[in-house]
Structure formats: C-alpha cells, structure tokens
Design a protein around this motif. Structure first.
Motif, PDB file in Angstrom:
ATOM      1  N   PHE A 254       0.872  -1.175   0.000  1.00 21.73           N
ATOM      2  CA  PHE A 254       0.000   0.000   0.000  1.00 21.73           C
ATOM      3  C   PHE A 254       0.910   1.225   0.000  1.00 21.73           C
ATOM      4  N   GLU A 255       1.120   1.785  -1.196  1.00 21.59           N
ATOM      5  CA  GLU A 255       2.111   2.835  -1.377  1.00 21.59           C
ATOM      6  C   GLU A 255       1.452   4.160  -1.770  1.00 21.59           C
ATOM      7  N   LEU A 256       1.824   5.211  -1.070  1.00 22.12           N
ATOM      8  CA  LEU A 256       1.286   6.546  -1.310  1.00 22.12           C
ATOM      9  C   LEU A 256       2.179   7.298  -2.296  1.00 22.12           C
ATOM     10  N   VAL A 257       1.565   7.916  -3.318  1.00 21.37           N
ATOM     11  CA  VAL A 257       2.310   8.656  -4.338  1.00 21.37           C
ATOM     12  C   VAL A 257       1.620   9.989  -4.594  1.00 21.37           C
ATOM     13  N   PRO A 258       2.290  11.115  -4.336  1.00 23.12           N
ATOM     14  CA  PRO A 258       1.683  12.413  -4.653  1.00 23.12           C
ATOM     15  C   PRO A 258       1.711  12.692  -6.151  1.00 23.12           C
ATOM     16  N   GLN A 259       0.819  13.565  -6.605  1.00 23.65           N
ATOM     17  CA  GLN A 259       0.750  13.864  -8.033  1.00 23.65           C
ATOM     18  C   GLN A 259       2.073  14.432  -8.552  1.00 23.65           C
ATOM     19  N   ASP A 260       2.766  15.232  -7.748  1.00 27.54           N
ATOM     20  CA  ASP A 260       4.009  15.829  -8.242  1.00 27.54           C
ATOM     21  C   ASP A 260       5.087  14.765  -8.468  1.00 27.54           C
ATOM     22  N   SER A 261       5.103  13.709  -7.648  1.00 30.96           N
ATOM     23  CA  SER A 261       6.054  12.613  -7.872  1.00 30.96           C
ATOM     24  C   SER A 261       5.685  11.833  -9.130  1.00 30.96           C
ATOM     25  N   LEU A 262       4.403  11.597  -9.323  1.00 30.40           N
ATOM     26  CA  LEU A 262       3.957  10.929 -10.544  1.00 30.40           C
ATOM     27  C   LEU A 262       4.354  11.742 -11.774  1.00 30.40           C
ATOM     28  N   ASP A 263       4.167  13.044 -11.703  1.00 33.06           N
ATOM     29  CA  ASP A 263       4.531  13.907 -12.836  1.00 33.06           C
ATOM     30  C   ASP A 263       6.014  13.798 -13.170  1.00 33.06           C
ATOM     31  N   LEU A 264       6.858  13.737 -12.140  1.00 29.79           N
ATOM     32  CA  LEU A 264       8.293  13.626 -12.390  1.00 29.79           C
ATOM     33  C   LEU A 264       8.646  12.310 -13.073  1.00 29.79           C
ATOM     34  N   VAL A 265       8.017  11.224 -12.642  1.00 29.89           N
ATOM     35  CA  VAL A 265       8.283   9.923 -13.266  1.00 29.89           C
ATOM     36  C   VAL A 265       7.850   9.946 -14.726  1.00 29.89           C
ATOM     37  N   ARG A 333       6.148   3.590  -9.101  1.00 31.28           N
ATOM     38  CA  ARG A 333       6.528   3.750  -7.689  1.00 31.28           C
ATOM     39  C   ARG A 333       8.030   3.575  -7.484  1.00 31.28           C
ATOM     40  N   ASP A 334       8.613   2.582  -8.117  1.00 30.20           N
ATOM     41  CA  ASP A 334      10.034   2.292  -7.906  1.00 30.20           C
ATOM     42  C   ASP A 334      10.952   3.317  -8.567  1.00 30.20           C
ATOM     43  N   SER A 335      10.411   4.137  -9.473  1.00 32.70           N
ATOM     44  CA  SER A 335      11.241   5.082 -10.226  1.00 32.70           C
ATOM     45  C   SER A 335      11.200   6.498  -9.668  1.00 32.70           C
ATOM     46  N   ILE A 336      10.544   6.714  -8.559  1.00 37.14           N
ATOM     47  CA  ILE A 336      10.408   8.081  -8.045  1.00 37.14           C
ATOM     48  C   ILE A 336      11.768   8.691  -7.714  1.00 37.14           C
ATOM     49  N   SER A 337      12.604   7.946  -6.999  1.00 31.19           N
ATOM     50  CA  SER A 337      13.920   8.492  -6.643  1.00 31.19           C
ATOM     51  C   SER A 337      14.760   8.754  -7.885  1.00 31.19           C
ATOM     52  N   GLU A 338      14.702   7.854  -8.859  1.00 35.22           N
ATOM     53  CA  GLU A 338      15.419   8.031 -10.125  1.00 35.22           C
ATOM     54  C   GLU A 338      14.947   9.302 -10.821  1.00 35.22           C
ATOM     55  N   ALA A 339      13.640   9.517 -10.847  1.00 41.99           N
ATOM     56  CA  ALA A 339      13.089  10.700 -11.505  1.00 41.99           C
ATOM     57  C   ALA A 339      13.494  11.977 -10.779  1.00 41.99           C
ATOM     58  N   GLU A 340      13.542  11.913  -9.472  1.00 40.76           N
ATOM     59  CA  GLU A 340      13.970  13.092  -8.706  1.00 40.76           C
ATOM     60  C   GLU A 340      15.421  13.429  -8.993  1.00 40.76           C
ATOM     61  N   ARG A 341      16.247  12.405  -9.087  1.00 38.56           N
ATOM     62  CA  ARG A 341      17.655  12.664  -9.413  1.00 38.56           C
ATOM     63  C   ARG A 341      17.788  13.298 -10.794  1.00 38.56           C
ATOM     64  N   ALA A 342      16.968  12.859 -11.734  1.00 36.44           N
ATOM     65  CA  ALA A 342      17.007  13.435 -13.078  1.00 36.44           C
ATOM     66  C   ALA A 342      16.530  14.882 -13.078  1.00 36.44           C
ATOM     67  N   GLU A 343      15.596  15.194 -12.202  1.00 37.46           N
ATOM     68  CA  GLU A 343      15.053  16.551 -12.133  1.00 37.46           C
ATOM     69  C   GLU A 343      16.048  17.520 -11.513  1.00 37.46           C
ATOM     70  N   GLY A 344      16.830  17.064 -10.541  1.00 41.31           N
ATOM     71  CA  GLY A 344      17.791  17.952  -9.887  1.00 41.31           C
ATOM     72  C   GLY A 344      18.088  17.521  -8.467  1.00 41.31           C
ATOM     73  N   GLN A 345      18.518  18.451  -7.674  1.00 43.25           N
ATOM     74  CA  GLN A 345      18.973  18.147  -6.307  1.00 43.25           C
ATOM     75  C   GLN A 345      17.790  17.857  -5.377  1.00 43.25           C
TER      76      GLN A 345
END
Length: 472
Positions: A254-265, A333-345
């Motif tokens: 049961f994993e929570l994902v905000p819209q902004d994290s989804l957008d980054l992925v 869900r598993d790519s959120i951290s990867e997407a954040e790294r691609a977006e920036g700091q």
C-alpha cells in the motif's frame, strides 16, 4: 597507504591468493562513492573473500595491523553506510563473491543465503520450489542479503510481513576478533542469553561481518491484483487502507504517491504512462495477493474498490489487466527516486511516525518546510501503512552547485526536528550510515547513545568494524 594497510594487503594476497585482493585504482573507483554520489571515499584495496573462513582470516589480519574494514554488498545504501572514509584509512571488504544460496528448505520454510546473494536471485530460487521470500524493493536487482540484513531493510511488503529483522531466522557472522558466530539453525525458540543475531541485524557492519543469513520463506503467490487509485488527501488514503483491512487480509502493499512525484516519473522515465485518465492530488498503489489458486483476488479487490468509491474514500481506480500492466504500475513507484535525481537536487529523509499521525504530518510538515525555505518543494511518498514515508525536499528555485552544503543541513535539521516532535524516527529503513550520524547524535536520547557505544566498545574494542557509521 599506511604501513598497516600495506602489511594487511601483502599478507592477504600471500595467504588467500590474487582473487581476494584488488589494488587496481580503476577497479576500486566505482565502489568508493555512495549510490547517490553524495559521499566520496578512498581505499587502497578491495578485499573480496569467497568464504566465511577467508572473511575470518581477513578480520584477524585487520585486527593485528589495526586496519579498519568497511563491509560492502551491492553498494545501494541510502545513508553512505558502506562508503569508506575519504582519507583512505580503511580497506573495503566486498562480500560480492560470497554469493551462494546454501540451501532452500520447503519443510523448514527457510533459505540460507550468503551475504553476497542478490535479492532477485533469492526470489528466483524460492520461486523455483514454490516458495517466496516476501521482501522486495526497487534495488532488488543489485542489493545483497548481507546489506539488507545489516541495515534492517524494509521495502514494500512490510505492511504484511515486517522488516528484515522479522524475516531473519538466524545469522552467521565473523566477529571483530575473527571468531565465527553460527546462528543459522533457525530455531524458533532459543533463550541462551543475548541475541547476537538481533544485535547484528541493523548494526550496519559495526559489530561484525554478516556472512550468511537464514531467511523465512512463505508460500508462493498463486495470483495477485495490483490497483491504482486516486484520492483527495493522505488522510483519505489511510481511510482507504483501514477500509480494506477490515474486509480482507490479502493486502500486502500500500504505497502513497503524490501527483508531483507521478509527474516527475512521467517526465523523466521512458515508457511510463499515467494509470488514471484524470489528475488527483494523491495516488495509492495497492497490491493484494493470495496463495490459494481458488481465490479470485482481482474480483475481490474490484468489489472492494467499488465499495470504497461509493463510500467516498477514493475518486477513481483501475486494476491492472495483466502482469505487464501490474509491473508498469510498480515501475512508477520504484522510479520516483530516479526521476527526482534526473530533475535535480533532492534531500531525502527516510522517516517514520505513528501510522495514524502520518497523513497530518505529511501535509503539515510539507507546508512548514516550504514556508521556512521559500522556493523548495516538499512532498512525501512511500509506505503509508507502516508509518514510513520518504519525505523529500527538492531544491526547486534554489538549485545551485552548493545547495546541499548551503541549505541542506538547515533543511534536514528542520525536518528532523518536526519528526522528533511528532515522536518519530529520523531513520525508518535506510539506517544511519554517515549521512545521518550528526543528526542522530543530536537527537537521540543519552540512554540510546550510551548503550550503542557500550555495545560497540565491548564487541569491537579496536574500532576496526566500519568506523564512522551508526555509532556517534
């Protein structure tokens, strides 16, 4: 290179052979920085033993020459717990050659895997005999059993099966004096004093080197249903979880994902698509499983989600039509951290508070951080059901080469203070490592710090086991 290191390397090479000793700087270089690239160390050598006996011999030599050792598995940790110090004063102890699955027992529901076994490899081995090891996470293709044990890893099935501490039935380890602790019997009852196994789980290699682990297995999944739902708030997400829990025992993710994290992925990870046609402030990824082939879990979850929609707990939902779509949902869900790294700091905070308090904490803490540091973007995602959210703060308009140094520490202190006031923990599943050491020292109770130091000194009086990690 110190004189002690030179002697250790020379003796290890002579006694154990060239396979064990790596001194080529090009081969060492990829392993002296943490996964995030935040912490950079140095080491004159990597020692790569192939057996518990070889680990013991290396530890004896390290103690003799007073050379610190930094155990390392897949180097996927999030707190720089397997990164050597920058002055080159420690030698890396790679466990990757110890990669045998010694046994898989259906009768005992146990697998014994060496420290260097990749998690995905264990999954496959258990599946081959109709069983399952019920812990998984995004790095399953590279993280190792020894590292998972040493950090007491969590993952996405903690809601039903617990953390690594719950799933470990016993540990084999080399202690700082070179003696071997054999706890692999898997006994359910054993009251012979202090549990060395439990001390070693989550110790981050500071009390000894985990060489093999006895792991609890469960029945293989006969079928699963994976759903994606849109909700209006974290509170509604928790209402949905409680709604499901009172009606089924089959939900394990049961994993929570905000819209902004989804957008980054969707922006940065090729091949990803939005699961729902509309946008929602928050999303929930749900996985339900059964080991009984006679249960139609997809139909059950569909009925429950329809009822949740009628009750106003969700705004929309869809159930994966096949395994490919189910994996696509999990990839998001598993790519959120990867997407954040691609977006920036990004500053990542692996925190936990009581489950009932988590929805309020996410919304209020995000607002407080953004007020205190205008221009940053704060949000939380992850394991809502066990109270563990990855609370991340992105640089936003503050992006600059020195942002981590200029503002990062202040932001982290601010977040950690909020967590502490809420009665939570600044490390839910990633460990303390190096990155959280100063904050841990600042916020932990004197009793906890005293006990950790006393245990560390009693078992490792020379201080050769992963120095500068976990214990302030």
């Amino acid at each position: 290179m110190t004189q002690g290191e030179a002697r250790l390397i020379e003796q290890a090479s002579r006694n154990l052979g060239p396979k064990v000793v790596i001194t080529d700087p090009k081969e060492i270089e990829p392993w002296v920085s943490d996964w995030r690239g935040r912490v950079h160390g140095a080491s004159p050598a990597i020692l790569a033993p192939g057996s518990t006996r070889e680990v013991a011999e290396i530890v004896v030599l390290a103690a003799e020459h007073r050379v610190p050792l930094v155990p390392q598995g897949g180097n996927t940790g999030m707190a720089a717990g397997a990164t050597p110090p920058s002055d080159g004063s420690a030698v890396l102890l790679s466990m990757r050659r110890m990669n045998r699955i010694r046994s898989v027992s259906i009768e005992n529901r146990l697998a014994i895997a060496e420290a260097g076994v990749i998690l995905a490899t264990l999954h496959d081995a258990a599946h081959d005999v109709g069983m399952r090891f019920p812990l998984t996470l995004g790095a399953r293709g590279s993280c190792t059993i020894g590292g998972l044990t040493s950090t007491n890893a969590g993952g996405t099935q903690v809601l039903k099966f617990g953390t690594m501490r719950t799933l470990v039935a016993g540990v084999e380890a080399v202690l700082p004096d070179g003696s071997i602790h054999d706890g692999l019997s898997g006994l359910k009852k054993d009251n012979r004093g202090y549990s060395l196994d439990q001390l070693l789980i989550g110790a981050e290699g500071t009390l000894g080197v985990v060489t093999a682990v006895a792991l609890r297995l469960v029945s293989a999944i006969a079928s699963r249903a994976v759903a994606w739902a849109g909700v209006g708030s974290p509170a509604k997400a928790l209402d949905l979880l409680r709604f499901l829990e009172t009606r089924t025992s089959h939900v394990e993710g049961f994993e929570l994902v905000p819209q902004d994290s989804l957008d980054l992925v969707l922006k940065h990870v090729p091949g990803t698509r939005p699961p729902l046609s509309g946008t929602h402030a928050w999303h929930v990824l749900i996985e339900a499983t059964v080991s009984d082939a006679g249960t139609d879990i997809s139909a059950e979850l569909e009925r429950l989600l329809a009822s949740a929609l009628d009750a106003g707990n969700i705004q929309d939902a869809t159930i994966a039509a096949n395994e490919a779509q189910a994996e696509a949902f999990w990839k998001i869900r598993d790519s959120i951290s990867e997407a954040e790294r691609a977006e920036g700091q990004t500053l990542a905070h692996d925190i936990s508070v009581a489950v009932a308090q988590m929805p309020r904490f996410i919304t209020e803490a995000s607002a407080e951080v953004e007020r205190a540091f205008p221009g940053v973007i704060a949000s939380g995602f992850g394991h809502l059901g066990d109270g563990n959210i990855h609370f991340h703060v992105r640089a936003g308009s503050h992006a600059a080469p020195d942002w981590y140094e200029a503002e990062g520490a202040a932001i982290t202190r601010f977040v950690d203070d909020l967590v502490t006031v809420a009665g939570g923990s600044i490390s839910a599943e990633h460990g303390i490592g190096q990155l959280k050491l100063s904050e841990f020292a600042r916020l932990a109770s004197p009793a906890r710090i005293h006990a950790l130091r006393a245990i560390k000194h009693a078992l490792d009086p020379l201080g050769i086991m992963n120095p500068g990690k976990l214990v302030p």
